[in-house]
Enzyme design. Structure first.
Site, short mmCIF file in Angstrom:
data_model
loop_
_atom_site.label_atom_id
_atom_site.label_comp_id
_atom_site.label_asym_id
_atom_site.label_seq_id
_atom_site.Cartn_x
_atom_site.Cartn_y
_atom_site.Cartn_z
N LYS A 201 10.37 3.74 -1.99
CA LYS A 201 8.97 4.03 -1.49
C LYS A 201 8.81 5.43 -1.66
CE LYS A 201 5.65 3.55 2.17
NZ LYS A 201 5.37 2.81 3.41
N LYS A 255 7.39 1.13 -5.10
CA LYS A 255 6.06 1.30 -4.22
C LYS A 255 5.71 3.08 -4.65
CE LYS A 255 3.49 1.24 -0.16
NZ LYS A 255 3.50 1.35 1.28
C1 PBG Z 1 3.13 2.18 6.06
C2 PBG Z 1 2.61 1.66 4.63
C3 PBG Z 1 1.78 2.27 3.89
C4 PBG Z 1 1.66 1.65 2.57
C5 PBG Z 1 2.18 0.01 3.20
N1 PBG Z 1 2.85 0.28 4.33
C6 PBG Z 1 1.36 3.74 3.83
C7 PBG Z 1 2.27 4.81 4.06
O1 PBG Z 1 3.43 4.98 3.82
O2 PBG Z 1 1.70 5.99 4.49
C8 PBG Z 1 0.66 1.93 1.56
C9 PBG Z 1 -0.09 0.60 0.95
C10 PBG Z 1 -1.20 1.07 0.18
O3 PBG Z 1 -1.53 2.30 -0.08
O4 PBG Z 1 -1.91 0.06 -0.08
N2 PBG Z 1 4.43 1.99 6.48
#
Ligand code: PBG
Length: 331
Positions: A201, A255
């Site tokens: 991520k 992601k």
């Molecule tokens: C939080 C989380 C995020 C997303 C999914 N879980 C945002 C972040 O890490 O700030 C992002 C999903 C999206 O932008 O659609 N842990």
């Protein structure tokens, strides 16, 4: 013997008619490839549109059953649930994450009641519950603390599993969290609850609308670069995936999606496990904005990006466009 070449070989020949293109298609996209992320809010009978995600709303728990049945009817196998915790319940220690009657747990039960055979994925991370919007607890300098956070995440995952979650998906990027979650689940007998690790991520600029949706954008102090990955790195993503698999992840996620297709491909080739991608909120917004500006046809843009994920090696995709795509695919 040298391979045939033009004019003996004309690659346009198999492309010349729709029936032939259908026969030689190397990849297919179906509603079964989709996971639909849903935002949840407190209230009754509520639908709250999210301005930076046009077409996406937060739903109150009593309206989630409709969404769950819609997913089933469209052939979407799984939904992912994200709570917008009321501000008064956000705290420095994120204790609301462990409340068995919190918004996410009530949402899981509502979905399971309405559609028992629909998969339910929940996010394991503390950002919907912390007063500062980070995924973990912070020390006095604002640094996100790893090991204490991992202990809470394991308990959070258990609370979600107890509510009926089928897949817990740690999105926090703390070191060691998959192993801690797996042993907590095993100890408590949740042996069939899957872990989909947000393994690679990235600290991405594409998460903005999501943070609006869960109400953490205005709260977030600083950025998440001390735990989410640097977009400059690819080999490191493979190390993250290797660790998460060794710790007991069933499936892994990359992601965001489209900007990281190279990572999807490398993970698939190296590990040959089910790989998922999250076509995140900023990607959704980009497609909608392009279509609204007349730069392209929304449906065609959408299906082309989803096929790109399949071609890169994904088993499935989390996308806010899931119901739109499923309809286009005949679900
Ligand atoms: C939080 C989380 C995020 C997303 C999914 N879980 C945002 C972040 O890490 O700030 C992002 C999903 C999206 O932008 O659609 N842990």
């Amino acid at each position: 013997m040298s391979p045939a070449s033009f004019p003996a070989l004309r690659l346009r020949r198999t492309r010349s008619a729709a029936w032939s293109r259908a026969l030689v298609a190397e990849h297919a996209l179906t509603p079964a490839d989709l996971i639909w992320p849903l935002f949840i809010a407190e209230g009754e009978g509520a639908e709250e549109p999210i301005s930076t995600l046009p077409g996406v709303s937060r739903w109150s728990v009593d309206r989630l059953g409709e969404r769950a049945r819609e997913a089933r009817a469209l052939g979407i196998p799984c939904v992912a649930l994200f709570p917008n915790t009321p501000p008064a319940l956000r705290s420095d220690d994120a204790r609301e994450a462990l409340n068995p009657d919190n918004l996410i747990c009530r949402a899981v039960r509502a979905v399971k009641d309405a559609a028992p055979d629909l998969g339910v994925l929940t996010d394991v991370a503390l950002d919907p519950y912390t007063a500062h919007g980070h995924d973990g607890l912070t020390d006095e300098t604002g640094d996100v603390r790893n090991d204490v956070t991992v202990e809470i995440l394991a308990r959070q995952a258990l609370v979600q599993a107890e509510a009926g979650a089928d897949i817990v998906a740690p999105s926090d990027m703390m070191d060691g969290r998959v192993g801690a979650i797996r042993s907590a689940l095993e100890q408590e007998g949740h042996v069939n609850v899957q872990i989909m690790a947000y393994a690679a991520k990235y600290a991405s600029a594409f998460y903005g609308p999501f943070r609006d949706a869960v109400g953490s954008r205005g709260l977030l102090k600083g950025d998440k670069k001390s735990y989410q990955m640097d977009p400059a790195n690819a080999a490191e993503a493979l190390r993250e995936v290797a660790l998460d698999l060794a710790e007991g992840a069933d499936t892994v996620m990359v992601k965001p999606g489209l900007p990281y297709l190279d990572i999807v491909r490398r993970v698939k080739e190296r590990f040959d496990v089910p790989v998922f991608t999250y076509q995140v909120s900023g990607e959704y917004a980009m497609i909608e904005a392009a279509a609204a500006a007349g730069a392209g046809d929304r449906d065609a843009l959408l299906l082309e990006t989803l096929m790109a994920f399949k071609r890169a090696g994904c088993s499935g995709v989390l996308t806010y466009h899931a119901p739109v795509a499923a309809r286009l695919l005949g679900g």
